[in-house]
Design a protein around this motif. Structure first.
Motif, PDB file in Angstrom:
ATOM      1  N   ALA A  63       0.844  -1.197   0.000  1.00 10.41           N
ATOM      2  CA  ALA A  63       0.000   0.000   0.000  1.00 10.41           C
ATOM      3  C   ALA A  63       0.879   1.247   0.000  1.00 10.41           C
ATOM      4  O   ALA A  63       1.915   1.308   0.666  1.00 10.41           O
ATOM      5  N   THR A  64       0.440   2.260  -0.737  1.00  8.66           N
ATOM      6  CA  THR A  64       1.223   3.475  -0.974  1.00  8.66           C
ATOM      7  C   THR A  64       1.054   4.498   0.137  1.00  8.66           C
ATOM      8  O   THR A  64      -0.059   4.710   0.637  1.00  8.66           O
ATOM      9  N   LEU A  65       2.147   5.149   0.484  1.00  7.94           N
ATOM     10  CA  LEU A  65       2.114   6.305   1.366  1.00  7.94           C
ATOM     11  C   LEU A  65       1.991   7.554   0.501  1.00  7.94           C
ATOM     12  O   LEU A  65       2.705   7.694  -0.499  1.00  7.94           O
ATOM     13  N   ILE A  66       1.090   8.447   0.854  1.00  3.83           N
ATOM     14  CA  ILE A  66       0.998   9.717   0.136  1.00  3.83           C
ATOM     15  C   ILE A  66       2.341  10.434   0.254  1.00  3.83           C
ATOM     16  O   ILE A  66       2.873  10.589   1.353  1.00  3.83           O
ATOM     17  N   GLY A  67       2.888  10.832  -0.869  1.00  2.92           N
ATOM     18  CA  GLY A  67       4.215  11.426  -0.873  1.00  2.92           C
ATOM     19  C   GLY A  67       5.314  10.446  -1.203  1.00  2.92           C
ATOM     20  O   GLY A  67       6.492  10.820  -1.252  1.00  2.92           O
ATOM     21  N   GLY A  68       4.953   9.178  -1.459  1.00  5.49           N
ATOM     22  CA  GLY A  68       5.931   8.193  -1.900  1.00  5.49           C
ATOM     23  C   GLY A  68       6.286   7.166  -0.858  1.00  5.49           C
ATOM     24  O   GLY A  68       6.238   7.419   0.338  1.00  5.49           O
ATOM     25  N   GLY A  69       6.643   5.981  -1.337  1.00 10.09           N
ATOM     26  CA  GLY A  69       6.967   4.865  -0.467  1.00 10.09           C
ATOM     27  C   GLY A  69       5.786   3.942  -0.297  1.00 10.09           C
ATOM     28  O   GLY A  69       4.630   4.327  -0.527  1.00 10.09           O
ATOM     29  N   LYS A  70       6.087   2.714   0.079  1.00 10.67           N
ATOM     30  CA  LYS A  70       5.041   1.718   0.312  1.00 10.67           C
ATOM     31  C   LYS A  70       5.337   0.959   1.586  1.00 10.67           C
ATOM     32  O   LYS A  70       6.482   0.862   2.034  1.00 10.67           O
ATOM     33  N   THR A  71       4.289   0.401   2.169  1.00  8.04           N
ATOM     34  CA  THR A  71       4.425  -0.419   3.355  1.00  8.04           C
ATOM     35  C   THR A  71       3.238  -1.366   3.428  1.00  8.04           C
ATOM     36  O   THR A  71       2.471  -1.495   2.469  1.00  8.04           O
ATOM     37  N   SER A  72       3.070  -2.014   4.558  1.00 11.46           N
ATOM     38  CA  SER A  72       1.933  -2.923   4.727  1.00 11.46           C
ATOM     39  C   SER A  72       0.644  -2.117   4.869  1.00 11.46           C
ATOM     40  O   SER A  72       0.660  -0.947   5.248  1.00 11.46           O
ATOM     41  N   PRO A  73      -0.498  -2.730   4.562  1.00 10.61           N
ATOM     42  CA  PRO A  73      -1.759  -1.964   4.529  1.00 10.61           C
ATOM     43  C   PRO A  73      -2.114  -1.267   5.834  1.00 10.61           C
ATOM     44  O   PRO A  73      -2.567  -0.117   5.819  1.00 10.61           O
ATOM     45  N   GLU A  74      -1.927  -1.943   6.964  1.00 11.08           N
ATOM     46  CA  GLU A  74      -2.338  -1.323   8.232  1.00 11.08           C
ATOM     47  C   GLU A  74      -1.445  -0.120   8.573  1.00 11.08           C
ATOM     48  O   GLU A  74      -1.925   0.884   9.116  1.00 11.08           O
ATOM     49  N   LYS A  75      -0.158  -0.200   8.222  1.00  7.40           N
ATOM     50  CA  LYS A  75       0.732   0.941   8.478  1.00  7.40           C
ATOM     51  C   LYS A  75       0.436   2.090   7.526  1.00  7.40           C
ATOM     52  O   LYS A  75       0.492   3.265   7.923  1.00  7.40           O
ATOM     53  N   ALA A  76       0.119   1.775   6.279  1.00  5.63           N
ATOM     54  CA  ALA A  76      -0.258   2.826   5.330  1.00  5.63           C
ATOM     55  C   ALA A  76      -1.549   3.501   5.774  1.00  5.63           C
ATOM     56  O   ALA A  76      -1.700   4.721   5.636  1.00  5.63           O
TER      57      ALA A  76
END
Length: 460
Positions: A63-76
């Motif tokens: 899942a994407t972080l606004i502003g770039g980067g990805k992580t697991s869905p719950e952290k996003a």
């Protein structure tokens, strides 16, 4: 069926075609508004701290972080919800005994939907579910007066909408809602007294837990089947009520309101009134002697110095945007109340601090009777030569009786996002959102990943 199974059946059956054209358009406006206030917070100190923590922790890039980067869905879900919540510029729903912010669920919906490559139509449906669940539980089961936070009902909304975005079945949705609703009964001290960062992070926590509960349910983990009506369940906390989910629609979004000013929701009409006064010929804010506001009881209780604490000791952004005296003072002095007013130096500036001490706020029974169908405020400002200026407001552009259209929503979006996205990117995001029912979620998240995390002037 248990009550949570009835809720889950409603969620599973929900379809985008259930929304009226008006509701669908307003839902898209809420998506745009939520993204605007999220992008506008990208350089906030707590947000930078959270991003650093997530980078240190790592996570499967789903899942994407606004502003770039990805992580697991719950952290996003946590990060993106923290963005949309930090400025306190998001939408709201007014019930007689409760106020909530249904757009707080968007981070959960976006992360869950992207993780399964959902369509934009599926995202919008899940988001509409969040609005319905969150608002209707607040209508029938308010908990603020009992000492609990509005995130308590939100836990059911976050879990249901995340589960819907993941495409779970009714049994899994019920278990997700049961787990999240049981585990996230939150204390109202979050928003009383001296306010902390947690004021803006309490709902991101719920968004994270909603996604996590939905993911657990997708693997067969079960929750308390009688979370609502069972022994020591939600109804033992909130009181007995009747809510027939089989008769619910997806139209609650049309009864929510969007903030015109960057301030706690119950302040909006009072701010409209003082800015009306400030614009009048002969008015000079440097000569104000007194400011008197009569308003409805909820505004007085939460932000006016009533039961939720003194609002004259203001040192931080979190305290300022929940202090009606401070907000009225800075609006009268600056002629606006936008993110720039929350610069740390402006918050504690002598002129603002001195003027807020001249503000008197009084609850009025007649005005209280008009809430929440109206948001009434009566303001009188007296100058040091005895001249009086008065104004009364009961709504504003963005209230549900005068809802924003797409063009007006786009103006707010542009103002908030301009420091972080050029015109082409702002147009791209806006166009995707307005056509989201015909797009994929990954098209939206790819555009959001291109937003800069630093302002155009280089300020971080």
């Amino acid at each position: 069926m248990t009550e949570v199974q009835e809720l889950a059946t409603f969620v599973e059956k929900a379809r985008l075609s259930d929304l009226s054209p008006e509701a669908l358009e307003q839902l898209k406006i809420r998506v745009l508004d939520t993204l605007g206030v999220a992008v506008g917070a990208l350089d906030a100190e707590p947000v930078n701290a959270i991003r650093g923590l997530l980078e240190d922790l790592g996570g499967t890039e789903q899942a994407t972080l606004i502003g770039g980067g990805k992580t697991s869905p719950e952290k996003a879900a946590f990060f993106n919800s923290a963005l949309s919540r930090y400025l306190d510029f998001m939408d709201a729903y007014l019930a007689k005994g409760e106020t909530n912010h249904p757009s707080d669920n968007f981070g959960a919906v976006l992360a869950a939907a992207e993780s399964v490559d959902a369509s934009g139509a599926e995202l919008l449906t899940a988001f509409a579910v969040a609005y319905q669940v969150h608002t209707r539980l607040s209508d029938v089961a308010p908990v603020r007066a009992l000492g609990f936070d509005h995130t308590t009902q939100g836990a059911f909304a976050a879990a249901c909408s995340a589960a819907k975005a993941l495409g779970l079945d009714a049994d899994q949705i019920a278990n997700a809602a049961a787990m999240a609703g049981t585990a996230n009964v939150a204390l109202r001290v979050t928003r009383t007294g001296n306010l902390s960062h947690w004021k803006g992070l309490a709902y991101p926590h719920v968004a994270k837990e909603g996604v996590w509960s939905a993911l657990l349910a997708s693997r067969g983990i079960t929750g308390p089947g009688e979370v609502f009506e069972g022994n020591k369940g939600f109804k033992d906390l909130a009181g007995d009520y009747t809510l027939d989910w089989s008769s619910e629609d997806l139209e609650s979004v049309t009864r929510t309101i969007i903030k015109k000013y960057n301030a706690e929701i119950h302040s909006q009409s009072a701010l409209e009134a003082v800015l009306d006064i400030r614009s009048r010929e002969g008015f000079d804010p440097s000569h104000i002697d007194t400011v008197r506001l009569s308003t409805f009881d909820v505004a007085y209780s939460i932000i006016g110095g009533g039961e939720e604490g003194d609002k004259q000791t203001i040192r931080t952004k979190e305290e300022a945007d929940h202090s009606l005296p401070w907000m009225l003072a800075v609006a009268l002095l600056d002629g606006e109340l936008n993110p720039g007013q929350y610069d740390p130096a402006r918050i504690v500036a002598d002129d603002v601090q001195e003027l807020m001490a001249k503000v008197t706020i009084t609850p009025d029974d007649a005005l209280s009777d008009r809430f929440p169908e109206e948001m009434p405020a009566e303001v009188t400002v007296t100058l040091d030569d005895g001249t009086e200026f008065s104004a009364e407001k009961s709504a504003y552009d963005g209230f549900f009786t005068c809802p924003l259209d797409w063009d007006a929503a786009r103006v707010k979006f542009n103002v908030l996002t301009a420091p972080f996205a050029d015109q082409a990117l702002r147009d791209e995001i806006s166009d995707i959102v307005h056509d989201l029912d015909n797009r994929q979620v990954t098209e939206l998240t790819a555009a959001l990943a291109k937003v800069s995390t630093t302002r155009a002037d280089g300020q971080s």
